[in-house]
Write an enzyme that holds these catalytic residues in place. Sequence first.
Site, PDB file in Angstrom:
ATOM      1  N   SER A  97      -4.371   2.760  -0.353  1.00 41.68           N
ATOM      2  CA  SER A  97      -5.795   2.969  -0.600  1.00 41.68           C
ATOM      3  C   SER A  97      -6.150   2.380  -1.952  1.00 41.68           C
ATOM      4  CB  SER A  97      -6.128   4.472  -0.599  1.00 41.68           C
ATOM      5  OG  SER A  97      -7.447   4.704  -1.076  1.00 41.68           O
ATOM      6  N   TYR A  99      -4.338  12.684  -4.739  1.00 43.70           N
ATOM      7  CA  TYR A  99      -4.383  11.603  -3.749  1.00 43.70           C
ATOM      8  C   TYR A  99      -4.032  10.267  -4.389  1.00 43.70           C
ATOM      9  CZ  TYR A  99      -6.132   8.643   0.037  1.00 43.70           C
ATOM     10  OH  TYR A  99      -6.233   7.724   1.047  1.00 43.70           O
TER      11      TYR A  99
END
Length: 246
Positions: free
Chosen positions: A141, A155
């Site tokens: 990501s 995250y």
Amino acid sequence: MCDLQQKSALVIGGSRALGAAITLGYAGRGADVVFTYGHHDDEARKTTHKAQSYGGRVEAIKHDVADNYADSAVLDTVQNRYARLDNLTYVVGEFHRASLGDTTVAEFDRIMATNTRGAFAAVQAFRPFLKPGSSITLIGSILGQIAPFAGLSLYAVSKAGLAGLGKSLARELGQDDITVNIVQPGPVVDLENPEAMDQGREFLDHIALNRLCHPDDVANLCSFLASDQARYITGQTINLDGGWTA
């Protein structure tokens, strides 16, 4: 269009949303595909049926990425039905957004186990089936690279760790002519979750192309990286973000 005829791929987390798009992208280009899924039996059946309509061999296997692959149905299937794996793609990821004070150690362990350790375990387990000319694709990501808003510490570290893992594996496995790359999408449209799509629109001001990433955008890039046309690309973190990081 990338040709994946006579190739085999294992997609970890390939039953729904982004994972399903990648599974279908591989199958639609001629590859035989084994994919794993965690909970969504109906989605797995639907993806299997659609992928099989392209004419190749497609198998879905239920497996929790927190579990060991030793003696698993996934390992048994790959070992007994495939001479080799031409591609291993790790898609599984759990999003997490919370402040430092609101994040527990248990949550840290769970997210890292899913997003980072799971990829390490998959590569370690299936490395013997990857031969010269094979490839590994890890779905990361851009949030492992940039911090556009607060609450992403957990995250971000899980996805940054995944990118570091991919680069190190590229160096280690390159001597065996195995490529490893990390695809880092921006916000991806979840066609099955209207609420998530509404939340994703808050990012449009950051995206040069003024649209969210579509699952097929990711699937197309993954198919290219799994093809013979990408044999000299390795160790790369490829931002698929519509210009967010421009």
